[in-house]
Design a protein around this motif. Structure first.
Motif, PDB file in Angstrom:
ATOM      1  N   GLU A 153     -21.016  50.319 -18.093  1.00 13.20           N
ATOM      2  CA  GLU A 153     -20.473  50.316 -16.748  1.00 13.20           C
ATOM      3  C   GLU A 153     -21.292  51.304 -15.695  1.00 13.20           C
ATOM      4  N   THR A 154     -21.296  50.803 -14.531  1.00 14.50           N
ATOM      5  CA  THR A 154     -21.652  51.910 -13.613  1.00 14.50           C
ATOM      6  C   THR A 154     -20.406  52.644 -13.193  1.00 14.50           C
ATOM      7  N   ILE A 155     -20.702  53.802 -13.455  1.00 17.06           N
ATOM      8  CA  ILE A 155     -19.643  54.807 -13.166  1.00 17.06           C
ATOM      9  C   ILE A 155     -19.644  55.768 -12.034  1.00 17.06           C
TER      10      ILE A 155
ATOM     11  N   SER B  24     -20.589  52.842 -22.036  1.00 19.94           N
ATOM     12  CA  SER B  24     -19.643  51.925 -21.576  1.00 19.94           C
ATOM     13  C   SER B  24     -20.284  50.751 -21.114  1.00 19.94           C
TER      14      SER B  24
ATOM     15  N   LEU C  74     -10.768  54.633 -16.892  1.00 18.96           N
ATOM     16  CA  LEU C  74     -10.974  53.245 -16.263  1.00 18.96           C
ATOM     17  C   LEU C  74      -9.624  52.261 -16.561  1.00 18.96           C
TER      18      LEU C  74
ATOM     19  N   ARG D 260     -14.738  50.598 -27.451  1.00 18.45           N
ATOM     20  CA  ARG D 260     -15.128  50.262 -26.167  1.00 18.45           C
ATOM     21  C   ARG D 260     -13.774  50.719 -25.563  1.00 18.45           C
TER      22      ARG D 260
ATOM     23  N   LYS E 115      -9.415  48.568 -15.924  1.00 24.10           N
ATOM     24  CA  LYS E 115      -9.982  47.849 -17.025  1.00 24.10           C
ATOM     25  C   LYS E 115      -9.402  47.798 -18.151  1.00 24.10           C
TER      26      LYS E 115
ATOM     27  N   ASN F 105     -25.448  55.007 -14.411  1.00 24.54           N
ATOM     28  CA  ASN F 105     -25.391  53.809 -15.242  1.00 24.54           C
ATOM     29  C   ASN F 105     -25.164  54.266 -16.585  1.00 24.54           C
TER      30      ASN F 105
ATOM     31  N   SER G 122     -13.286  53.430 -22.471  1.00 23.58           N
ATOM     32  CA  SER G 122     -12.700  53.027 -21.083  1.00 23.58           C
ATOM     33  C   SER G 122     -11.428  54.260 -20.941  1.00 23.58           C
TER      34      SER G 122
ATOM     35  N   ALA H 224     -19.593  50.079  -8.599  1.00 27.25           N
ATOM     36  CA  ALA H 224     -19.368  51.014  -9.207  1.00 27.25           C
ATOM     37  C   ALA H 224     -17.804  51.250  -9.689  1.00 27.25           C
ATOM     38  N   ILE H 225     -17.511  51.759 -10.700  1.00 25.04           N
ATOM     39  CA  ILE H 225     -15.978  51.850 -11.041  1.00 25.04           C
ATOM     40  C   ILE H 225     -15.899  53.479 -11.005  1.00 25.04           C
TER      41      ILE H 225
END
Lengths: 379, 144, 574
Positions: free
Chosen positions: C405-407, C403, A55, A46, A58, C399, A50, A2-3
């Motif tokens: 991504e898993t945030i 994006s 993020l 995208r 990223k 999830n 982000s 996970a971010i």
């Protein structure tokens, strides 16, 4: 894995120009309309995403902001007025600040006053330096000859030294860029052979900007190409043909023809661009950051004083020519030393590099995918 | 030529008939073999209706009412529930297969359930073939 | 009976019927039936020209009976009955064949569908031949109304009825009016004060001379029928003892509202275990008090709002609770107002911004820099406690689909948008007034599109969230619609009730009294002198239970006689 999201990043990016990014609700119209957005590099949505979620690592490793040429179509299509075009521009500013290890770029972007102050200080130091040098070994009334105020050979040495310094700075920034975008990417590994094989892409993108030509509106490409080619011509003339350029007062057509052409190109495009920004004629000129103005203002001063130099020299007004040259250098030095590695001008390196890296990575990703499905590799 | 069973359906007005209408408004498709007769409540259904239907040529009879506890008339479906086993044992004595007569609870919001029941019953009766009643009556008539 | 003349009218219903069923073929097959004097088709039988055609044919051919093969009788039986009446024919001489909802709309084989339509029409022809003239009964309409539930819907309905000069009994189970709206601070999308809205209503209701507000009162029994209900309401006397009172009303409106989903049932949100995970109602409490803080009393730096808690979830409730998306955006605004430096994230599946001003509200919520995170149905976020070194109390793992991504989203306070559920007493209420509930426990309306406030029980109406999750504007609209329906009736003073009821043929009755116990309405009395059973027609609701049970066959159900149904069976199998 996970971010971790960082909602605070947006506050920082606002200063770089991304005030409207929160409005984006991810309809995707921008990416759909963008002529450059193609797998595996889909943008601007995208990147907007982000950024909204903060993020950082990223964003730092993204090449997408450099693949954008700010034609502004995305901003026109956006139903929420989230300004995706300007957001990509802000990301480019932010990345410029990130790639720079000195922290000077970040300072310039966050504070217009700091940039102006730095430009003034460097200009004054350059001016003082040149004056001191000039007075120490020549006469201000002499333009050429043994007693010249600023002999061409000395200026030549100075020019090359300056070039070396800024290349070193820009070079390290480019190395950092490579590290963030390609080097530390554990998922995509580009072999050395690919770098060598595709090296032609760098000069190709640099000189032709052929991707820009794919935009719907052709005029921006033409303007930018003329501006850039004029600049490069001028650079080549000064770095390699300074003596010939300084010859006179008779016109040395073999170099001066190029010089005049380049000057004309620079002058026209800079004035047109300044006018567009002032009048906010198209989407991409409606939002101007302080760094956008600084870039154009310095350039126009350099070009104007350069043209003045040529004129004064032809007219044989040697003192005036010397004084003018000092002023010219007071604009040139900050422009090269500050704008190129630390501000908007760095894009002349980052963008071609980004396209080169993007191509390398894309090729590697495609070949890996084909391997995964057992398909034959591309010839 | 596949055998197409003819099934008579007795549906109570408030729940099952409304549920069948809902299948219609929802455009849920089902087999065309069930012909519906409306009564106000499943309690109204006299066992003689079922016998009459079988006598007149029905291959199957479907009875639908509201779910226990939800009858519009409070307890009507309980009455049907009590009559039903007696009716079934009578039919068994006559040699009529168990799957030809069926009792189901369908609520006003169960359009899909109604369609599923119709489809299921149609296939079961189809597998059984034409009703023995018709054949027996015809044989009886031929004898006379 | 020999000179009976039946007219058969087959409707095309535009293409609804005609697309699948060959209406001309149906006409051909019914023309051969006995007593059919005329058979024809038309585009839209229910339209004015369609009805005029029926009336003209009744006159021209001297028709005695009419069959209309068209949509469901539940749709247009009253329409065609009126047409017959206008032409001077008894309205009960009509029979409809349902060849739309139960034929053309559900079958795709035109041959089979046409055959079935012909059979259903034939059944109607054979049945109608045995119809008898029946007269509708007219009863007094009591102008009083019982409103069950004192929330925003109940109060709105009560006011409209009372303003028109009618008496209203407003029965509320709890000790205050206002229902769930009283628990809210502001309302979406214009951020109006709920309190102001309610104060206006409550004041008018309490001061209104025509409204009897019965707090801490429960409806125990409802007897009677439309226009003539007798309800028993249990209230608390001054000494706390229960006291029952009986009220005469003509109509009943059910406005019992909803209850919220119990968030502790979803373990991965940690409600009940993690102290800073709260429900929307708990946040409202904080907002009404003017301070939004964590359990430890600090101002939260990160506030997360999670949508669809208990809703749109096959495990709990598959439906959408409608109001939560906009309420969540309301919270984004209110939290930013209450805690100016806070970062608000809104974690949703879809953004349902369906109503007036809502899309703009969504846009404004983006402009105040709310961060929106989207997750997929059935792929729920998980909340866990953060480490001591983190700058937040909890981390929400999502999830995130926008994006890919898993945030991990930081949160100091998490607000769960709990969905709406049917109240635990909804079953009890449904049985009390004789209405049905759907599989989720919401009360069923008469027709989902065309009749959302009436029910299958004449005289009983439903309004507000008890019918289905909805917001304040829709609840008020339904409440006022129900009031309008009642006023339309009370204005007439008398109402017509169906002529269909059961009758005992005293000659055939053997006095066995089997029917007496069967009737759920206690509508059959035994005459001790004559030793015969007798149906009280005013109380009879025509279910037919007694008819089928009578061993002597002495009871007939008007309009559903054995002969009529037998003919229908014959017709359907022809």
């Amino acid at each position: 894995m996970a971010i971790r999201a960082n909602p605070k990043l947006i506050t920082e990016l606002e200063i770089y120009g991304a005030q409207d990014v929160s409005k984006c609700y991810h309809c995707g119209n921008c990416s759909a309309t963008c002529p450059f957005s193609k797998e595996p590099y889909i943008f601007p949505r995208r990147s907007m995403r982000s950024l909204q979620m903060g993020l950082e690592s990223k964003l730092e490793s993204d090449l997408e902001p450099w693949l954008c040429y700010y034609c502004g179509e995305c901003s026109t299509e956006c139903p929420r007025d989230a300004e995706p075009g300007e957001t990509m521009m802000s990301l480019r500013r932010w990345l410029t600040a990130r790639y720079d290890f000195t922290g000077i770029a970040r300072l310039f972007y966050l504070s217009a006053k700091a940039e102006i102050l730095a430009v003034i200080i460097v200009a004054l130091i350059a001016g003082a330096g040149f004056l001191l040098y000039g007075f120490s070994q020549g006469s201000i009334t002499q333009y050429g000859g043994p007693n010249a105020f600023l002999p061409a050979s000395s200026v030549h040495i100075f020019d090359w030294t300056l070039a070396a310094v800024l290349l070193a700075l820009l070079g390290t920034n480019c190395a950092r860029m490579w590290w963030f975008t390609v080097g530390r990417d554990t998922k995509v590994h580009v072999p050395l052979s690919a770098y060598v094989r595709k090296i032609y892409l760098l000069p190709m993108h640099f000189f032709t900007q052929m991707r820009y030509a794919k935009c719907e509106q052709k005029r921006p490409w033409v303007l930018h190409l003329v501006l850039m080619l004029s600049y490069v011509t001028m650079l080549v003339l000064i770095m390699f043909f300074l003596e010939s350029m300084w010859s006179g007062p008779a016109v040395n057509w073999s170099v001066h023809a190029f010089g005049l052409a380049a000057t004309a190109g620079l002058l026209v495009t800079t004035i047109v661009l300044l006018r567009k920004r002032l009048k906010k004629t198209e989407v991409q000129y409606q939002q101007s950051h302080e760094t956008d103005w600084m870039f154009l203002v310095l350039l126009i001063v350099v070009v104007a004083t350069g043209l003045m130099q040529f004129t004064l020299h032809r007219l044989g007004l040697e003192t005036a020519a010397n004084v003018n040259y000092v002023i010219h250098m007071m604009a040139v030095v900050p422009m090269l030393l500050l704008e190129v590695p630390f501000s908007k001008w760095s894009h002349m390196a980052y963008r071609p590099l980004a396209m080169y890296f993007a191509d390398l990575k894309a090729e590697e990703m495609v070949s890996k995918e084909r391997e995964a499905v057992g398909a034959p590799q591309a010839a | 030529m596949t055998f197409e069973p003819k099934i008579v359906g007795f549906l109570c007005n408030w729940c099952s008939y409304t549920g069948a209408d809902l299948a219609g408004t929802s455009r849920i498709h089902y087999a065309p073999n069930v012909r519906i007769i409306r009564v106000m409540c499943s309690a109204r259904i006299d066992p003689t209706f079922v016998l009459k239907a079988l006598h007149d040529g029905a291959d199957g009879v479907l009875i639908c009412g509201c779910h226990p506890g939800d009858c519009h008339y409070s307890e009507g479906n309980y009455k049907m529930m009590r009559r039903y086993p007696m009716l079934k044992s009578l039919l068994a004595d006559y040699g009529i297969e168990d799957e030809r007569v069926r009792l189901e609870w369908v609520s006003a919001s169960e359009g899909q359930r109604f369609a599923d029941i119709v489809n299921d019953m149609t296939e079961r009766v189809r597998a059984l073939g034409p009703s023995p009643v018709k054949a027996a009556l015809e044989a009886d008539l031929a004898e006379r | 009976m020999d000179d009976l003349k039946i007219g058969v009218f087959v409707c095309n219903c535009g293409t609804n019927i005609a697309k699948v069923i060959d209406c001309d073929a149906v006409i051909d097959s019914v023309e051969r039936l006995p007593y059919v004097a005329v058979a024809r088709t038309y585009k839209y039988m229910c339209s004015d020209p369609g009805q005029d055609m029926i009336q003209a044919d009744i006159e021209e051919y001297g028709l005695d009976r009419v069959v209309v093969a068209a949509c469901s009788p539940r749709m247009h039986e009253p329409t065609f009955r009126k047409a017959l009446q206008k032409a001077g024919l008894n309205p009960y001489f009509l029979e409809m064949a349902n060849i739309r909802e139960q034929c053309s709309w559900v079958h795709d084989d035109p041959v089979a569908a046409t055959e079935k339509a012909a059979a259903l029409t034939a059944a109607a022809v054979m049945r109608v031949a045995h119809h008898e003239a029946l007269e509708r009964r007219s009863v007094d309409m009591c102008p009083n109304t019982l409103v069950i539930g004192g929330g925003i819907a109940g109060m709105s309905a009560a006011l409209d009825l009372a303003d028109a000069g009618n008496r209203v009994y407003l029965a509320e189970r709890s000790d205050h009016l206002g229902g769930n709206v009283a628990r809210a601070d502001l309302t979406a999308p214009y951020l109006d004060s709920a309190r102001d809205m309610l104060t206006e209503r409550v004041t008018r209701v309490v001061e209104h001379p025509n409204i009897d507000v019965l707090l801490e009162s429960q409806v125990r029994k409802v007897d009677g029928f439309v226009g003539n209900f007798k309800t028993t309401i249990r209230a608390k006397a001054d000494d706390g003892a229960p006291v029952d009172s009986v009220y005469d009303v003509g109509s009943i409106i059910v406005c019992t509202g909803y209850k919220e989903f119990d968030a502790s049932r979803i373990t991965h949100y940690g409600y009940g275990k993690l102290p800073n995970v709260v429900t929307s109602f708990e946040l409202e409490k904080m907002l009404r008090a003017g301070r939004v803080t964590t359990k430890e009393g600090k101002a939260p730096q990160y506030v997360a709002i999670i949508h669809c808690v208990g809703s749109r979830n096959l495990e709990f409730h598959a439906y959408c609770s409608r109001v939560c998306c906009m309420t969540a955006l309301k919270y984004a605004h209110e939290v930013k107002s209450a805690v100016p430096g806070a970062y608000v994230s809104d974690i949703y599946i879809d953004m349902h911004a369906f109503g007036k001003g809502m899309e703009d509200f969504y846009r404004r919520s983006s402009e105040i820099k709310t961060l929106f995170l989207m997750y997929e149905k059935n792929d729920y976020p998980v909340i866990r406690k953060a480490d001591a070194t983190d700058d937040c109390d909890m981390l929400i793992e999502v999830n995130e689909t926008l994006s890919g991504e898993t945030i991990e989203m930081p949160a100091d306070l998490v607000v769960l948008m709990v969905g709406m559920e049917a109240r635990e007493d909804s079953e009890e209420v449904a049985h009390l007034v004789n209405i049905s509930r759907d599989k989720d426990g919401w009360f069923i309306e008469s027709h989902p599109k065309l009749d959302p406030v009436a029910t299958t029980t004449d005289g009983v109406y439903i309004a507000g969230a008890c019918q289905a999750p909805k917001d304040i504007p829709d609840s008020v609209a339904q409440a006022r619609a129900a009031a309008a329906r009642i006023l339309a009736r009370t204005a007439l003073g008398k109402i017509d009730i169906d002529a269909v009821f059961a009758e005992v043929d005293e000659d055939k009755c053997s006095g066995c009294r089997m029917c007496n116990e069967l009737c759920p309405y206690v509508a059959i009395e035994f005459d001790l002198e004559k030793r015969r059973s007798h149906v009280i027609s005013a109380l009879c609701k025509a279910c037919g239970a007694c008819v089928a049970a009578c061993p002597s066959g002495a009871i007939t159900a008007r309009h559903f006689t054995d002969k009529q149904i037998f003919s229908e069976i014959e017709g359907v199998l022809a």
